[in-house]
Design a protein around this motif. Structure first.
Motif, PDB file in Angstrom:
ATOM      1  N   GLY A  97       0.830  -1.203   0.000  1.00 41.46           N
ATOM      2  CA  GLY A  97       0.000   0.000   0.000  1.00 41.46           C
ATOM      3  C   GLY A  97       0.864   1.253   0.000  1.00 41.46           C
ATOM      4  O   GLY A  97       0.614   2.203  -0.751  1.00 41.46           O
ATOM      5  N   ILE A 102      -0.365   5.121  -0.876  1.00 40.72           N
ATOM      6  CA  ILE A 102      -1.543   5.276  -0.010  1.00 40.72           C
ATOM      7  C   ILE A 102      -1.111   5.809   1.360  1.00 40.72           C
ATOM      8  O   ILE A 102      -0.453   5.104   2.129  1.00 40.72           O
ATOM      9  N   GLY A 135      -4.164  -4.828  -0.827  1.00 39.69           N
ATOM     10  CA  GLY A 135      -5.332  -4.153  -0.281  1.00 39.69           C
ATOM     11  C   GLY A 135      -5.176  -3.922   1.214  1.00 39.69           C
ATOM     12  O   GLY A 135      -4.235  -4.429   1.842  1.00 39.69           O
ATOM     13  N   SER A 153      -9.739  -4.004   1.737  1.00 36.80           N
ATOM     14  CA  SER A 153      -9.222  -4.066   0.360  1.00 36.80           C
ATOM     15  C   SER A 153     -10.211  -3.457  -0.624  1.00 36.80           C
ATOM     16  O   SER A 153      -9.809  -2.939  -1.675  1.00 36.80           O
ATOM     17  N   THR A 156      -9.241   0.102  -0.778  1.00 35.14           N
ATOM     18  CA  THR A 156      -8.032   0.297  -1.579  1.00 35.14           C
ATOM     19  C   THR A 156      -8.400   0.367  -3.061  1.00 35.14           C
ATOM     20  O   THR A 156      -7.929   1.247  -3.791  1.00 35.14           O
TER      21      THR A 156
END
Ligand code: ADP
Ligand code: ASP
Ligand code: MG
Length: 405
Positions: A97, A102, A135, A153, A156
């Motif tokens: 991630g 993210i 995720g 997830s 995500t």
């Protein structure tokens, strides 16, 4: 050439054969000339297993360490999926991630995405790779690993679809789409061709775990239209999108049962200004989400006393209990009663805004089945009741039959 985000859940990547199946589907997409970003969950059962391991060591483990632990589940699957694509001669790179850009806040185990800058994803796509993103995970600006809440997830995938301005976002799972009720509990449940964000959001928050509720919230906010469909066949799935006029014709779109709630009752709480504020502020500060709240009529002479009941997720029960125990001397309540054997049954539909008699019909259906109602809560498009967990599935079938058929 389209840019497609595909998310595959735990069952869809549950063993090497299933991972190869995912790779074949992704390869077919790419062979049609599309760019594909794949988001995967941990293999089914892995996250639960890791949680069990930690709790065997300590009932209330550090949430920071839980995130470090749980993020490993998805990290296994991204590598295995990349390897499965390599085996088909498809260039693929896995990203955690954090590597995918993210960035979240620091609320461990329930972090919110603050921003997503998918620079690396774009670069890799432009070089011709399939990009496989883990995720459920991200990192704080300080580099701490975080997770996005169970089922994260989905979030995500939706967030990546928004950030990448993807042409298509597909959530692949182990059922053909979103049904009028969990098809594993209600055999007569029907697959929906489409559903509004608001209905999906309510169903998801009320226990239909087919989508994580926060991911639906995100999709609504950023206008991400997505499809929920099966990774095991080619059947068209369910489109989740903005409400349209004709959606209001249906009164009840779906029924959900949440078996993961617990009820805490604080007995003999002094009924004076500021007490409820203290209780729920402390729970909020500990990141415990409180759902239903009921306060009884006060009784007693002098400072009157009342009972306050509220529900929380079972996963938060120990944490909630700790907060409440910490308030005992400050507030001076009598005792705490915990009920874990409860189920929250809900009906959801945008049509409830314009139809009357829905509550009466729900209560009558439960009464006819001899099922007692413990708590009630309503909003414009939903009605929920707390009942005995042992009668939950039976109640769900009866209510589905009464409203949907
Ligand atoms: P994934 O691992 O793909 O994310 P989940 O297990 O999280 O899958 O969600 C899919 C499951 O959600 C289905 O197997 C089904 O039992 C359950 N479910 C609950 N309510 C619904 C519903 N209304 N429609 C479809 N599936 C539902
Ligand atoms: N593996 C995580 C979970 O089990 C996230 C997900 O599956 O979406 O909750
Ligand atoms: Mg899921």
């Amino acid at each position: 050439m389209a840019l497609i985000v595909q998310k595959y859940g735990g069952t869809s990547v549950g063993n090497p054969g299933r991972i190869k199946n995912v790779a074949r589907r992704v390869a077919a997409c790419r062979a049609r000339g599309d760019q594909v970003v794949v988001v995967v969950s941990a293999m089914s059962g892995v996250t639960d297993h890791l949680i069990r391991l930690a709790k065997e060591i300590m009932p209330l483990p550090s949430e920071r360490e839980m995130d470090v632990l749980l993020a490993t589940g998805e990290q296994q699957t991204i590598a295995l999926t990349a390897i499965a694509l390599h085996a088909l001669n498809v260039p693929a790179v896995s990203l955690t991630g954090a590597q995918a850009g993210i960035v979240t806040d620091g609320v461990h185990t329930k972090a919110k995405i603050h921003n997503l800058t998918p620079k690396k994803v774009h670069e890799l796509l432009n070089q011709g790779h399939v990009v496989i993103v883990a995720g459920f995970q991200g990192e704080t600006p300080e580099g701490q690993i975080t997770t996005l809440g169970r089922g994260g997830s989905d979030l995500t995938a939706i967030a990546l679809a928004a950030a990448l301005k993807a042409d298509l976002c597909q959530i692949y799972t182990d059922v053909d789409g979103v049904y009028t009720a969990d098809p594993r509990i209600v055999p007569g449940a029907r697959k929906l061709d489409e559903i509004s964000y608001d209905e999906m959001l309510e169903l998801a928050s009320l226990g239909a775990k087919v989508m994580q509720s926060r991911s639906v919230e995100f999709a609504k906010k950023f206008g991400v239209v997505f499809e929920v469909r099966s990774s095991l066949n080619e059947h068209p799935g369910t489109i989740v999108k903005e409400e349209t006029k004709n959606m209001e014709e249906v009164v009840v779109r779906g029924v959900a049962l949440d078996k993961h709630q617990a009820k805490l009752t604080l007995v003999a709480v002094p009924d004076k200004p500021g007490v409820a504020a203290k209780i729920f502020k402390a729970l909020g500060d500990a990141a415990v989400n409180v759902d239903m709240i009921v306060q009884n009529i006060s009784h007693g002479a002098g400072t009157p006393q009342t009972d306050i009941s509220f529900t929380v997720e079972k996963a938060d029960l120990l944490k909630a209990r700790k907060v409440i125990d910490g308030l005992k001397t400050g507030i001076g309540y009598g005792e705490v009663i915990v009920a874990e054997q409860i189920g929250k049954l809900s009906i959801v539909g945008v049509g409830m805004k314009s139809h009357s008699g829905v509550a009466g019909k729900l209560f009558e259906t439960l009464a006819n089945a001899g099922i007692n109602i413990d708590m009630i809560s309503t909003s414009e498009i939903k009605l929920s009741v707390v009942i005995d967990l042992a009668r939950g599935e039976e109640a769900m079938k009866a209510v589905h039959a009464a409203f949907i058929g």
